[in-house]
Design an enzyme around this catalytic site. Structure first.
Site, PDB file in Angstrom:
ATOM      1  N   GLU A 112      52.890  34.485  31.526  1.00 55.75           N
ATOM      2  CA  GLU A 112      51.723  32.985  31.561  1.00 55.75           C
ATOM      3  C   GLU A 112      52.422  32.170  32.439  1.00 55.75           C
ATOM      4  O   GLU A 112      51.367  31.467  33.814  1.00 55.75           O
ATOM      5  CB  GLU A 112      52.165  31.656  30.514  1.00 55.75           C
ATOM      6  CG  GLU A 112      50.953  30.884  30.404  1.00 55.75           C
ATOM      7  CD  GLU A 112      49.760  30.608  31.078  1.00 55.75           C
ATOM      8  OE1 GLU A 112      49.180  30.023  31.467  1.00 55.75           O
ATOM      9  OE2 GLU A 112      48.830  32.496  31.259  1.00 55.75           O
ATOM     10  N   HIS A 115      52.424  33.474  36.525  1.00 54.77           N
ATOM     11  CA  HIS A 115      50.830  33.781  36.444  1.00 54.77           C
ATOM     12  C   HIS A 115      50.531  31.928  37.001  1.00 54.77           C
ATOM     13  O   HIS A 115      50.396  31.836  38.154  1.00 54.77           O
ATOM     14  CB  HIS A 115      49.851  33.578  35.635  1.00 54.77           C
ATOM     15  CG  HIS A 115      48.560  33.169  36.448  1.00 54.77           C
ATOM     16  ND1 HIS A 115      47.695  32.319  35.110  1.00 54.77           N
ATOM     17  CD2 HIS A 115      47.911  33.866  37.466  1.00 54.77           C
ATOM     18  CE1 HIS A 115      46.147  32.675  35.485  1.00 54.77           C
ATOM     19  NE2 HIS A 115      46.848  33.219  36.411  1.00 54.77           N
ATOM     20  N   HIS A 177      36.596  31.207  35.377  1.00 54.78           N
ATOM     21  CA  HIS A 177      38.666  31.283  35.557  1.00 54.78           C
ATOM     22  C   HIS A 177      38.365  32.496  36.764  1.00 54.78           C
ATOM     23  O   HIS A 177      38.806  32.157  37.895  1.00 54.78           O
ATOM     24  CB  HIS A 177      39.378  30.657  34.948  1.00 54.78           C
ATOM     25  CG  HIS A 177      40.970  30.798  35.426  1.00 54.78           C
ATOM     26  ND1 HIS A 177      40.614  30.129  36.567  1.00 54.78           N
ATOM     27  CD2 HIS A 177      41.526  31.207  35.341  1.00 54.78           C
ATOM     28  CE1 HIS A 177      42.080  29.205  36.800  1.00 54.78           C
ATOM     29  NE2 HIS A 177      42.644  30.685  35.725  1.00 54.78           N
ATOM     30  N   HIS A 284      26.748  45.596  30.744  1.00 49.70           N
ATOM     31  CA  HIS A 284      27.568  46.062  32.048  1.00 49.70           C
ATOM     32  C   HIS A 284      27.376  46.768  32.620  1.00 49.70           C
ATOM     33  O   HIS A 284      27.354  47.540  34.291  1.00 49.70           O
ATOM     34  CB  HIS A 284      29.113  45.537  31.458  1.00 49.70           C
ATOM     35  CG  HIS A 284      30.106  45.593  32.195  1.00 49.70           C
ATOM     36  ND1 HIS A 284      29.741  44.795  33.429  1.00 49.70           N
ATOM     37  CD2 HIS A 284      31.138  46.043  32.920  1.00 49.70           C
ATOM     38  CE1 HIS A 284      30.658  45.278  34.734  1.00 49.70           C
ATOM     39  NE2 HIS A 284      31.584  45.872  33.835  1.00 49.70           N
ATOM     40  N   HIS A 341      41.005  47.891  37.619  1.00 55.73           N
ATOM     41  CA  HIS A 341      39.342  47.847  37.771  1.00 55.73           C
ATOM     42  C   HIS A 341      39.313  46.952  37.882  1.00 55.73           C
ATOM     43  O   HIS A 341      38.193  45.925  39.304  1.00 55.73           O
ATOM     44  CB  HIS A 341      38.934  48.175  36.339  1.00 55.73           C
ATOM     45  CG  HIS A 341      37.311  48.081  35.946  1.00 55.73           C
ATOM     46  ND1 HIS A 341      36.735  48.766  36.876  1.00 55.73           N
ATOM     47  CD2 HIS A 341      36.331  47.465  35.182  1.00 55.73           C
ATOM     48  CE1 HIS A 341      35.291  48.816  36.392  1.00 55.73           C
ATOM     49  NE2 HIS A 341      35.212  47.995  36.063  1.00 55.73           N
TER      50      HIS A 341
END
Length: 382
Positions: A112, A115, A177, A284, A341
Protein backbone atom coordinates in the site's frame (compact mmCIF):
# COMPACT_ATOMS: atom_id res chain seq x y z
CA UNK A 1 -9.83 -1.11 20.36
CA UNK A 2 -8.04 0.58 17.43
CA UNK A 3 -7.76 4.30 18.16
CA UNK A 4 -5.77 5.14 15.02
CA UNK A 5 -7.32 8.20 13.33
CA UNK A 6 -8.40 7.60 9.74
CA UNK A 7 -6.79 10.83 8.56
CA UNK A 8 -3.57 12.02 10.18
CA UNK A 9 -1.77 14.90 8.47
CA UNK A 10 1.17 14.91 10.90
CA UNK A 11 3.42 12.86 8.58
CA UNK A 12 2.45 15.00 5.57
CA UNK A 13 5.65 17.05 5.52
CA UNK A 14 7.80 13.95 5.86
CA UNK A 15 5.86 12.30 3.05
CA UNK A 16 6.25 15.38 0.85
CA UNK A 17 9.98 15.34 1.48
CA UNK A 18 10.08 11.65 0.65
CA UNK A 19 8.09 12.27 -2.55
CA UNK A 20 10.55 14.97 -3.58
CA UNK A 21 13.44 12.61 -2.94
CA UNK A 22 11.83 9.79 -4.91
CA UNK A 23 11.07 12.13 -7.81
CA UNK A 24 14.76 13.02 -7.99
CA UNK A 25 15.60 9.48 -9.12
CA UNK A 26 13.68 9.54 -12.44
CA UNK A 27 14.55 13.22 -12.83
CA UNK A 28 18.26 12.45 -12.60
CA UNK A 29 17.92 9.76 -15.28
CA UNK A 30 15.88 12.10 -17.47
CA UNK A 31 18.36 14.94 -17.14
CA UNK A 32 21.38 12.74 -17.86
CA UNK A 33 19.88 11.22 -20.99
CA UNK A 34 18.55 14.51 -22.44
CA UNK A 35 20.96 17.11 -21.05
CA UNK A 36 22.28 18.02 -24.52
CA UNK A 37 18.84 18.43 -26.12
CA UNK A 38 16.71 21.54 -26.50
CA UNK A 39 14.01 22.68 -24.12
CA UNK A 40 11.15 21.26 -26.19
CA UNK A 41 12.79 17.83 -26.52
CA UNK A 42 13.46 17.74 -22.78
CA UNK A 43 9.84 18.63 -22.01
CA UNK A 44 8.65 15.87 -24.32
CA UNK A 45 10.97 13.38 -22.63
CA UNK A 46 9.80 14.39 -19.15
CA UNK A 47 6.14 14.19 -20.18
CA UNK A 48 6.74 10.73 -21.69
CA UNK A 49 8.50 9.61 -18.50
CA UNK A 50 5.57 10.84 -16.40
CA UNK A 51 3.18 9.01 -18.73
CA UNK A 52 5.15 5.77 -18.33
CA UNK A 53 5.14 6.08 -14.53
CA UNK A 54 1.40 6.83 -14.58
CA UNK A 55 0.82 3.62 -16.53
CA UNK A 56 2.89 1.80 -13.90
CA UNK A 57 0.83 3.47 -11.17
CA UNK A 58 -2.44 2.21 -12.67
CA UNK A 59 -1.11 -1.34 -12.88
CA UNK A 60 0.39 -1.21 -9.38
CA UNK A 61 -2.93 0.12 -8.10
CA UNK A 62 -4.53 -3.03 -9.49
CA UNK A 63 -1.84 -5.11 -7.78
CA UNK A 64 -2.64 -3.35 -4.50
CA UNK A 65 -6.33 -4.14 -4.89
CA UNK A 66 -5.83 -7.73 -6.08
CA UNK A 67 -3.56 -8.58 -3.14
CA UNK A 68 -6.14 -7.11 -0.72
CA UNK A 69 -3.60 -4.48 0.35
CA UNK A 70 -5.85 -1.43 0.00
CA UNK A 71 -6.19 -1.22 3.79
CA UNK A 72 -2.65 -2.40 4.52
CA UNK A 73 -2.22 0.96 6.26
CA UNK A 74 -5.63 1.79 7.77
CA UNK A 75 -5.06 5.56 7.87
CA UNK A 76 -4.07 8.21 5.34
CA UNK A 77 -1.72 9.62 4.07
CA UNK A 78 0.83 7.85 6.31
CA UNK A 79 0.88 4.46 7.95
CA UNK A 80 -0.25 4.57 11.57
CA UNK A 81 0.78 8.22 11.56
CA UNK A 82 4.25 7.43 10.21
CA UNK A 83 5.88 8.11 6.86
CA UNK A 84 6.80 4.44 6.29
CA UNK A 85 5.97 0.96 7.60
CA UNK A 86 9.45 0.85 9.17
CA UNK A 87 8.40 3.34 11.82
CA UNK A 88 5.02 1.61 12.29
CA UNK A 89 6.37 -1.91 12.82
CA UNK A 90 4.90 -2.24 16.31
CA UNK A 91 1.38 -1.23 15.28
CA UNK A 92 1.49 -3.42 12.17
CA UNK A 93 2.74 -6.40 14.16
CA UNK A 94 -0.03 -5.94 16.73
CA UNK A 95 -2.71 -5.77 14.03
CA UNK A 96 -1.27 -8.81 12.25
CA UNK A 97 -1.11 -10.75 15.52
CA UNK A 98 -4.76 -9.99 16.23
CA UNK A 99 -5.84 -10.93 12.66
CA UNK A 100 -3.16 -12.95 10.82
CA UNK A 101 -5.25 -13.01 7.63
CA UNK A 102 -6.77 -9.56 8.15
CA UNK A 103 -6.34 -6.40 6.09
CA UNK A 104 -3.15 -5.30 7.89
CA UNK A 105 0.07 -7.28 7.53
CA UNK A 106 3.66 -6.18 7.00
CA UNK A 107 3.55 -7.26 3.34
CA UNK A 108 0.25 -5.48 2.67
CA UNK A 109 1.42 -2.34 4.43
CA UNK A 110 4.48 -2.14 2.19
CA UNK A 111 2.44 -2.76 -0.95
CA UNK A 112 0.00 0.00 0.00
CA UNK A 113 2.73 2.50 0.88
CA UNK A 114 4.76 1.75 -2.27
CA UNK A 115 1.60 2.53 -4.22
CA UNK A 116 1.32 5.84 -2.36
CA UNK A 117 5.01 6.63 -2.91
CA UNK A 118 4.65 6.03 -6.65
CA UNK A 119 1.54 8.23 -6.72
CA UNK A 120 3.43 11.02 -4.94
CA UNK A 121 6.31 10.70 -7.40
CA UNK A 122 3.91 11.09 -10.34
CA UNK A 123 2.30 14.05 -8.60
CA UNK A 124 5.68 15.74 -8.09
CA UNK A 125 6.59 15.29 -11.77
CA UNK A 126 3.23 16.69 -12.88
CA UNK A 127 3.74 19.71 -10.62
CA UNK A 128 7.15 20.26 -12.21
CA UNK A 129 5.68 19.98 -15.72
CA UNK A 130 2.96 22.50 -14.86
CA UNK A 131 5.45 24.99 -13.43
CA UNK A 132 7.85 24.59 -16.34
CA UNK A 133 5.01 24.78 -18.83
CA UNK A 134 3.79 28.05 -17.32
CA UNK A 135 7.23 29.60 -17.85
CA UNK A 136 7.31 28.58 -21.53
CA UNK A 137 3.56 28.60 -22.16
CA UNK A 138 3.93 30.50 -25.45
CA UNK A 139 6.15 27.73 -26.79
CA UNK A 140 3.82 24.85 -25.86
CA UNK A 141 2.18 22.87 -28.69
CA UNK A 142 -1.05 22.88 -26.66
CA UNK A 143 -2.83 25.27 -24.29
CA UNK A 144 -1.36 25.48 -20.78
CA UNK A 145 -4.87 24.57 -19.58
CA UNK A 146 -3.96 20.94 -20.35
CA UNK A 147 -1.19 21.10 -17.76
CA UNK A 148 -3.45 22.86 -15.27
CA UNK A 149 -6.13 20.20 -15.76
CA UNK A 150 -3.54 17.46 -15.28
CA UNK A 151 -2.31 19.02 -12.05
CA UNK A 152 -5.86 19.51 -10.76
CA UNK A 153 -6.78 15.96 -11.65
CA UNK A 154 -3.82 14.41 -9.86
CA UNK A 155 -5.02 16.23 -6.73
CA UNK A 156 -8.50 14.76 -7.25
CA UNK A 157 -6.88 11.33 -7.56
CA UNK A 158 -5.21 11.92 -4.21
CA UNK A 159 -8.64 12.53 -2.68
CA UNK A 160 -9.97 9.32 -4.26
CA UNK A 161 -7.02 7.52 -2.70
CA UNK A 162 -7.84 9.03 0.68
CA UNK A 163 -11.51 8.05 0.53
CA UNK A 164 -10.64 4.56 -0.69
CA UNK A 165 -8.99 4.07 2.72
CA UNK A 166 -11.25 6.08 4.99
CA UNK A 167 -14.47 4.65 3.47
CA UNK A 168 -13.10 1.08 3.68
CA UNK A 169 -12.94 0.20 -0.04
CA UNK A 170 -16.33 1.70 -0.92
CA UNK A 171 -16.92 0.18 -4.40
CA UNK A 172 -18.01 3.39 -6.13
CA UNK A 173 -14.93 5.25 -4.82
CA UNK A 174 -12.53 2.45 -5.77
CA UNK A 175 -14.01 2.29 -9.28
CA UNK A 176 -13.81 6.09 -9.59
CA UNK A 177 -10.17 5.88 -8.48
CA UNK A 178 -9.42 3.44 -11.32
CA UNK A 179 -11.23 5.59 -13.88
CA UNK A 180 -9.46 8.67 -12.54
CA UNK A 181 -6.09 7.00 -13.02
CA UNK A 182 -6.96 6.24 -16.63
CA UNK A 183 -8.19 9.81 -17.15
CA UNK A 184 -4.81 11.05 -15.89
CA UNK A 185 -3.14 8.66 -18.33
CA UNK A 186 -5.28 10.05 -21.17
CA UNK A 187 -4.38 13.67 -20.33
CA UNK A 188 -0.68 12.85 -20.54
CA UNK A 189 -1.10 10.84 -23.76
CA UNK A 190 -2.65 13.88 -25.47
CA UNK A 191 0.27 16.07 -24.39
CA UNK A 192 2.87 13.57 -25.61
CA UNK A 193 1.14 13.28 -28.98
CA UNK A 194 0.93 17.07 -29.31
CA UNK A 195 4.67 17.28 -28.75
CA UNK A 196 5.40 14.54 -31.27
CA UNK A 197 3.05 16.06 -33.88
CA UNK A 198 2.43 12.90 -35.92
CA UNK A 199 -0.87 13.51 -37.74
CA UNK A 200 -3.00 10.51 -38.65
CA UNK A 201 -5.33 10.96 -41.60
CA UNK A 202 -8.67 9.20 -41.00
CA UNK A 203 -11.87 9.46 -43.01
CA UNK A 204 -15.26 10.34 -41.58
CA UNK A 205 -16.25 6.69 -41.16
CA UNK A 206 -13.10 5.87 -39.22
CA UNK A 207 -13.57 8.93 -37.02
CA UNK A 208 -17.11 7.80 -36.23
CA UNK A 209 -15.82 4.35 -35.31
CA UNK A 210 -13.17 5.99 -33.14
CA UNK A 211 -15.80 7.91 -31.18
CA UNK A 212 -17.99 4.80 -30.80
CA UNK A 213 -15.08 2.61 -29.73
CA UNK A 214 -13.88 5.21 -27.22
CA UNK A 215 -17.33 5.47 -25.63
CA UNK A 216 -17.75 1.70 -25.37
CA UNK A 217 -14.21 1.33 -24.01
CA UNK A 218 -14.90 3.80 -21.20
CA UNK A 219 -18.12 1.97 -20.34
CA UNK A 220 -16.37 -1.40 -20.41
CA UNK A 221 -13.50 -0.21 -18.22
CA UNK A 222 -16.00 1.18 -15.71
CA UNK A 223 -17.83 -2.15 -15.67
CA UNK A 224 -14.53 -4.00 -15.29
CA UNK A 225 -13.68 -1.85 -12.30
CA UNK A 226 -17.14 -2.54 -10.85
CA UNK A 227 -16.61 -6.29 -11.28
CA UNK A 228 -13.21 -6.15 -9.60
CA UNK A 229 -14.14 -3.86 -6.71
CA UNK A 230 -17.20 -6.01 -5.92
CA UNK A 231 -15.16 -9.23 -6.21
CA UNK A 232 -17.55 -10.55 -8.85
CA UNK A 233 -14.90 -12.09 -11.13
CA UNK A 234 -15.79 -15.67 -10.14
CA UNK A 235 -19.54 -15.11 -9.90
CA UNK A 236 -19.77 -16.73 -13.35
CA UNK A 237 -18.07 -20.10 -13.68
CA UNK A 238 -17.25 -21.28 -17.17
CA UNK A 239 -16.60 -19.45 -20.42
CA UNK A 240 -18.25 -18.23 -22.62
CA UNK A 241 -21.45 -19.30 -20.81
CA UNK A 242 -22.09 -18.35 -17.17
CA UNK A 243 -22.71 -21.19 -14.72
CA UNK A 244 -23.83 -23.38 -17.61
CA UNK A 245 -26.38 -20.84 -18.90
CA UNK A 246 -26.37 -18.26 -21.67
CA UNK A 247 -28.74 -16.03 -19.69
CA UNK A 248 -28.24 -16.80 -15.98
CA UNK A 249 -31.53 -17.14 -14.15
CA UNK A 250 -32.43 -14.80 -11.32
CA UNK A 251 -29.87 -12.06 -12.01
CA UNK A 252 -30.38 -9.12 -9.63
CA UNK A 253 -29.46 -5.98 -11.58
CA UNK A 254 -31.09 -3.66 -9.06
CA UNK A 255 -28.84 -4.60 -6.16
CA UNK A 256 -25.84 -5.20 -8.40
CA UNK A 257 -25.83 -1.68 -9.82
CA UNK A 258 -26.78 0.26 -6.71
CA UNK A 259 -23.84 2.63 -6.52
CA UNK A 260 -24.26 4.07 -3.03
CA UNK A 261 -23.50 1.06 -0.84
CA UNK A 262 -20.62 -0.41 1.09
CA UNK A 263 -18.53 -3.37 -0.03
CA UNK A 264 -20.50 -6.62 0.18
CA UNK A 265 -23.66 -4.82 1.26
CA UNK A 266 -26.87 -3.88 -0.50
CA UNK A 267 -28.27 -0.38 -0.49
CA UNK A 268 -30.54 -1.34 2.41
CA UNK A 269 -27.59 -2.54 4.49
CA UNK A 270 -28.05 -6.30 4.14
CA UNK A 271 -25.61 -8.65 2.48
CA UNK A 272 -25.30 -8.35 -1.29
CA UNK A 273 -26.96 -11.41 -2.86
CA UNK A 274 -24.98 -13.71 -5.13
CA UNK A 275 -27.43 -13.02 -7.95
CA UNK A 276 -26.30 -9.38 -7.89
CA UNK A 277 -22.69 -10.42 -8.45
CA UNK A 278 -23.77 -12.61 -11.38
CA UNK A 279 -25.62 -9.63 -12.90
CA UNK A 280 -22.50 -7.45 -12.56
CA UNK A 281 -20.26 -10.07 -14.15
CA UNK A 282 -22.62 -10.94 -17.00
CA UNK A 283 -23.21 -7.28 -17.89
CA UNK A 284 -19.44 -6.84 -18.16
CA UNK A 285 -19.25 -9.77 -20.58
CA UNK A 286 -22.14 -8.51 -22.72
CA UNK A 287 -20.67 -5.02 -23.10
CA UNK A 288 -17.29 -6.64 -23.79
CA UNK A 289 -18.73 -8.16 -26.97
CA UNK A 290 -19.89 -4.76 -28.23
CA UNK A 291 -16.65 -3.02 -27.21
CA UNK A 292 -14.50 -5.71 -28.83
CA UNK A 293 -16.50 -5.52 -32.06
CA UNK A 294 -16.13 -1.73 -32.18
CA UNK A 295 -12.39 -1.85 -31.43
CA UNK A 296 -11.83 -4.53 -34.06
CA UNK A 297 -13.77 -2.47 -36.60
CA UNK A 298 -11.67 0.56 -35.67
CA UNK A 299 -8.42 -1.40 -36.06
CA UNK A 300 -9.58 -2.54 -39.49
CA UNK A 301 -10.48 1.01 -40.54
CA UNK A 302 -7.12 2.34 -39.36
CA UNK A 303 -5.32 -0.43 -41.26
CA UNK A 304 -7.29 0.30 -44.44
CA UNK A 305 -6.35 3.97 -44.09
CA UNK A 306 -2.72 2.89 -44.45
CA UNK A 307 -1.67 2.99 -40.80
CA UNK A 308 -0.61 -0.59 -40.20
CA UNK A 309 1.41 -0.12 -37.02
CA UNK A 310 -1.24 1.55 -34.82
CA UNK A 311 -3.83 -0.86 -36.21
CA UNK A 312 -1.63 -3.81 -35.26
CA UNK A 313 -1.03 -2.45 -31.75
CA UNK A 314 -4.76 -1.93 -31.22
CA UNK A 315 -5.61 -5.42 -32.48
CA UNK A 316 -2.87 -6.98 -30.34
CA UNK A 317 -4.07 -5.25 -27.18
CA UNK A 318 -7.62 -6.33 -27.93
CA UNK A 319 -6.49 -9.96 -28.31
CA UNK A 320 -4.66 -9.69 -24.98
CA UNK A 321 -7.80 -8.41 -23.28
CA UNK A 322 -9.96 -11.23 -24.59
CA UNK A 323 -7.38 -13.85 -23.61
CA UNK A 324 -6.77 -12.52 -20.11
CA UNK A 325 -10.49 -11.98 -19.49
CA UNK A 326 -11.19 -15.61 -20.33
CA UNK A 327 -8.17 -16.75 -18.27
CA UNK A 328 -9.46 -14.91 -15.20
CA UNK A 329 -12.58 -17.09 -15.26
CA UNK A 330 -11.19 -20.40 -16.50
CA UNK A 331 -8.08 -20.30 -14.28
CA UNK A 332 -9.97 -18.90 -11.26
CA UNK A 333 -8.60 -15.37 -11.22
CA UNK A 334 -4.79 -15.83 -11.17
CA UNK A 335 -2.89 -12.71 -10.19
CA UNK A 336 -0.82 -12.60 -13.39
CA UNK A 337 -3.88 -12.73 -15.65
CA UNK A 338 -5.72 -10.14 -13.57
CA UNK A 339 -2.77 -7.74 -13.73
CA UNK A 340 -2.38 -8.25 -17.48
CA UNK A 341 -6.10 -7.56 -17.87
CA UNK A 342 -5.71 -4.20 -16.13
CA UNK A 343 -2.53 -3.41 -18.08
CA UNK A 344 -4.35 -4.30 -21.31
CA UNK A 345 -7.24 -1.99 -20.44
CA UNK A 346 -4.80 0.85 -19.73
CA UNK A 347 -2.99 0.05 -22.98
CA UNK A 348 -6.24 0.22 -24.95
CA UNK A 349 -7.08 3.59 -23.41
CA UNK A 350 -3.57 4.81 -24.28
CA UNK A 351 -3.90 3.55 -27.88
CA UNK A 352 -7.39 4.93 -28.51
CA UNK A 353 -6.60 8.33 -26.98
CA UNK A 354 -3.38 8.51 -29.03
CA UNK A 355 -5.33 7.76 -32.20
CA UNK A 356 -7.87 10.47 -31.35
CA UNK A 357 -5.13 12.99 -30.55
CA UNK A 358 -3.26 12.25 -33.78
CA UNK A 359 -6.46 12.33 -35.86
CA UNK A 360 -7.16 15.91 -34.71
CA UNK A 361 -3.73 17.17 -35.80
CA UNK A 362 -3.62 19.00 -39.15
CA UNK A 363 -2.26 16.82 -41.92
CA UNK A 364 0.24 17.99 -44.51
CA UNK A 365 -2.50 18.74 -46.98
CA UNK A 366 -4.33 21.05 -44.57
CA UNK A 367 -1.37 22.58 -42.82
CA UNK A 368 0.25 25.83 -43.92
CA UNK A 369 2.68 25.23 -46.76
CA UNK A 370 6.26 24.83 -45.62
CA UNK A 371 8.97 27.09 -47.09
CA UNK A 372 11.06 25.68 -49.91
CA UNK A 373 14.11 23.83 -48.64
CA UNK A 374 17.51 25.45 -49.07
CA UNK A 375 20.20 23.18 -50.47
CA UNK A 376 23.25 22.96 -48.25
CA UNK A 377 26.50 21.15 -48.96
CA UNK A 378 26.53 19.58 -45.50
CA UNK A 379 23.01 19.25 -44.03
CA UNK A 380 22.75 19.62 -40.29
CA UNK A 381 21.99 16.33 -38.50
CA UNK A 382 18.31 15.73 -37.82
Amino acid sequence: MDTTPLVDLSPALRLLGLAAGLALLPLALWWWRHRHEGSRARRLALTALTLFLTFDLVVFGAFTRLTDSGLGCPDWPGCYGEASPFAAQAQIAAAESAQPTGPVTARKAWIEMIHRYLAMTVGALILLLAAWGWRVRRDLPFAWAWLAATLAWVLVQGLFGKYTVTLKLYPAIVTAHLLGGLALLALLVVQVERYRARPLALGGGARGLLALAAGLLVLQVALGGWVSTNYAVLACRGFPSCNGQWWPAGMDFGHGFTLLRHLGRSGEGGFLPAEALVAIHWTHRLVAVAAAAALLALATAVWRAGHGRPAGVLAGLLALQVATGAANVVLHWPLAAALLHTAGAAGLVWCVVALAARATLPTTSTASPAPSPVRMPHPAPQ
